[in-house]
Design an enzyme around this catalytic site. Structure first.
Site, short mmCIF file in Angstrom:
data_model
loop_
_atom_site.label_atom_id
_atom_site.label_comp_id
_atom_site.label_asym_id
_atom_site.label_seq_id
_atom_site.Cartn_x
_atom_site.Cartn_y
_atom_site.Cartn_z
N GLU A 124 0.83 -1.21 0.00
CA GLU A 124 0.00 0.00 0.00
C GLU A 124 0.87 1.26 0.00
O GLU A 124 0.60 2.20 -0.75
CB GLU A 124 -0.92 0.01 1.22
N GLU A 144 -3.78 -8.50 2.72
CA GLU A 144 -4.61 -8.30 3.90
C GLU A 144 -5.79 -9.27 4.01
O GLU A 144 -6.12 -9.75 5.10
CB GLU A 144 -5.15 -6.85 3.93
#
Length: 270
Positions: A124, A144
């Site tokens: 990210e 995730e």
């Protein structure tokens, strides 16, 4: 500057932000988010012409959020989850977002030199930078959902803007690993370096940027970033305003004069 888990080095007009926690594959704990804020504040006081963020060690750019129980932020979030304390969970997530948002909002180009694995929040962070250089053997993985989580460093939204919703969904919802060649094909990586040469390649890119007018780079970058949240007409208007501001600054005199005199332009720092 050295702080908890992050080192800041200067190489001329380029700042290197080194994620320096190799024993945890440069995963972020509470102290590292605080350190990122301090590094960002120092950079704001004396802006370089470009920033490169990379990992130390041979294995990882950044493994994202350190989920080990010795990370105080993990304890806080777990306790808030048990109590169904939505505000407590929001406060914990804000610690992350405030640090990352401030860093990627620095008004100079930010290049992620992905020297190894970039998992979860590390992927990210890289996706929120302006450009990405990947080592030939590096891997990006939005991991995730494997843990029953989702991107929350701003990377999910950034990836959708960068690649489009369908490609972002492919990477985020499958949590599959993406190598450098595919990342380049997808538009996730700007350049792929030879093994072990990622930082060198990022420095070449940053050096090319630093040779140009610093005000021109910052104004153009502001339009590039701002256009993500605007209609075409709005971004065209913004481009015109920034172009007028830039000409008014007089920086172009250095570039045009050098061009007419057939020499390399030397632009003063801002």
């Amino acid at each position: 500057m050295t702080t908890e888990g992050i080192r800041l080095e200067k190489r001329g007009s380029i700042a290197l932000v080194l994620l320096d926690r190799p024993s945890r594959r440069n995963a972020f704990n509470t102290m590292m988010f605080d350190a990122l804020k301090r590094v960002t504040a120092e950079l704001e006081q004396a802006l370089p012409r470009a920033v490169i963020v990379t990992g130390t060690g041979e294995k990882a750019f950044c493994a994202g959020f350190d989920v080990n129980p010795d990370n105080p932020l993990v304890v806080e979030l777990y306790e808030a989850m048990e109590k169904q304390d939505r505000q407590g969970m929001m406060d914990g997530m804000k610690v992350v977002r405030e640090a990352v948002d401030a860093f990627v909002s620095l008004p100079v180009p930010i290049i992620a030199a992905i020297n190894g694995l970039a998992y979860g929040g590390g992927a990210e962070l890289a996706s929120r930078c302006d450009m990405r250089v990947m080592d030939k053997n590096a891997v990006i993985c939005l991991s995730e959902v494997r843990l029953g989580l989702m991107p929350d460093w701003g990377g999910g939204a950034a990836l959708a803007h960068l690649l489009g919703p369908a490609k972002a969904a492919d990477l985020i919802l499958s949590a599959r690993k993406v190598g450098a060649d595919e990342a380049l094909q997808l538009g996730l990586a700007n350049r792929v370096s030879a093994p072990g040469r990622c930082l060198d390649e990022a420095l070449v890119l940053a050096g090319a940027i630093c040779e140009n007018g610093p005000q021109a780079v910052r104004h153009a970058l502001a339009v590039i970033r701002g256009s993500r949240n605007m209609t075409l007409d709005q971004s065209l208007d913004m481009e015109m305003e920034k172009a007028v501001d830039l000409v008014a600054s007089g920086e172009c005199v250095h570039g045009i004069t050098a061009f007419l005199e057939k020499r390399k332009a030397e632009f003063p720092d801002i």
